[in-house]
Enzyme design. Structure first.
Site, short mmCIF file in Angstrom:
data_model
loop_
_atom_site.label_atom_id
_atom_site.label_comp_id
_atom_site.label_asym_id
_atom_site.label_seq_id
_atom_site.Cartn_x
_atom_site.Cartn_y
_atom_site.Cartn_z
CG HIS A 179 -3.54 -11.70 -1.93
ND1 HIS A 179 -4.46 -11.37 -2.91
CD2 HIS A 179 -3.06 -10.52 -1.46
CE1 HIS A 179 -4.52 -10.06 -3.04
NE2 HIS A 179 -3.67 -9.52 -2.16
CG HIS A 193 -2.14 -0.91 0.98
ND1 HIS A 193 -3.44 -0.48 1.10
CD2 HIS A 193 -2.21 -2.22 0.65
CE1 HIS A 193 -4.26 -1.48 0.85
NE2 HIS A 193 -3.53 -2.56 0.58
#
Length: 325
Positions: free
Chosen positions: A240, A119
């Site tokens: 992930h 991010h």
């Protein structure tokens, strides 16, 4: 994309402008330090002892006198010592960051710390040269897409306080190293990253992170605008495998992500299996180009580790302004 690196961090001060007040970071940055340069070495001829007449290839004739190229080995030794000292200092600094990060990082916190990397660096845009791995995430924690990341920042801040007391470290470097440590403590590859990132004094533009609802075609275009290939997109998506998205153990970094993608459990009606993964994860397996890499990584975990490591280093170097002498 790379520039000259150095081992010391020149961190940006919080300014007193209105924009900086509007985006007050979670923590203050240390003041920017100044470094001496070595560009003003002047050589003057010795007028008391005139040089011998010029002869041979080892003499250079100047307007003020003669300088023997024999002095160049001395300069080479000086610069070599400087580089050696810089490398030694950088190694100590890197080990210090790793040591303090390991004190506050656990497998249960690894997914959140790794998400910080994506991010912060994921805002990079090749077209307008904005965003990247610059620590601006500390100004962006209230954005919806960064929900939950404040906890991860607080975890790393505990380590950063200890490090800053010895050697100031930028948030960009802190997050880059911490993300690599998060991967390793969960069984993933060991990743070495460079130090010397300068922090931003303001948030990055909004709307730069890939949206979770994108289809494969849009995802590939989004990553291309950040300088990443389809292969790198698929490799980075393997992150992930950590966390609560349903791809195997939430604290094990392995290739379970790709194996489960091939099973498409979300296609089964009802039950918890429909909650596995994000829409963007589901989209990857429906694209032929992405599917070819998913199959390779599902079959070969070592290949995934190597490709992820390389893509991670590229990610944390995206859009970086490097400290320089």
């Amino acid at each position: 994309m790379s520039s000259t690196l150095t081992n010391h961090h020149l961190l940006l001060c919080s300014t007193s402008t209105a924009s900086a007040e509007q985006h007050k970071p979670l923590t203050n940055f240390p003041a920017k330090s100044q470094r001496p340069t070595f560009t003003n070495l002047n050589f003057r001829p010795n007028h008391h002892h005139p040089p011998p007449p010029p002869s041979g290839p080892n003499l250079v004739v100047g307007r003020r006198g003669l300088i023997s190229i024999a002095t160049l080995p001395c300069l080479t030794q000086i610069m070599g010592c400087l580089q050696a000292n810089a490398a030694q200092s950088s190694t100590k600094e890197y080990l210090l960051i790793k040591e303090e990060v390991r004190k506050v990082l656990s497998k249960g916190k690894a997914a959140g710390v790794l998400r910080l990397v994506f991010h912060d660096a994921g805002t990079f845009d090749l077209d307008d040269k904005t965003g990247g791995m610059n620590g601006s995430i500390v100004y962006e924690l209230e954005r919806p897409e960064n929900s939950g990341l404040k906890k991860s920042i607080k975890v790393l801040q505990k380590a950063k306080i200890q490090i800053d007391a010895i050697q100031p470290v930028s948030w960009g470097d802190m997050i880059a190293v911490a993300g690599a440590e998060a991967v390793e403590i969960c069984g993933g590859p060991s990743i070495q990253v460079s130090l010397g990132r300068l922090d931003s004094a303001e948030p990055d533009p909004e709307g730069k992170l890939p949206e979770e609802s994108l289809n494969a075609s849009s995802l590939k275009k989004c990553f291309q605008r950040k300088g990443f290939s389809t292969q790198e997109l698929v490799a980075l998506s393997g992150a992930h495998t950590l966390g609560s998205k349903g791809f195997g153990s939430p604290t094990s970094f392995d290739n379970a992500y790709y194996k489960i993608l091939l099973e498409k459990p979300w296609a089964n009606p009802g039950g918890m299996s429909s909650m596995i993964g994000l829409p963007s994860d589901h989209a990857l397996v429906e694209d032929e180009e992405c599917l070819s890499w998913i199959k390779k990584y599902a079959e070969n975990e070592n290949m995934f580790f190597e490709d992820f490591k390389n893509a991670y280093v590229k990610l944390v170097n995206s859009g970086v302004r490097w400290n320089s002498l």
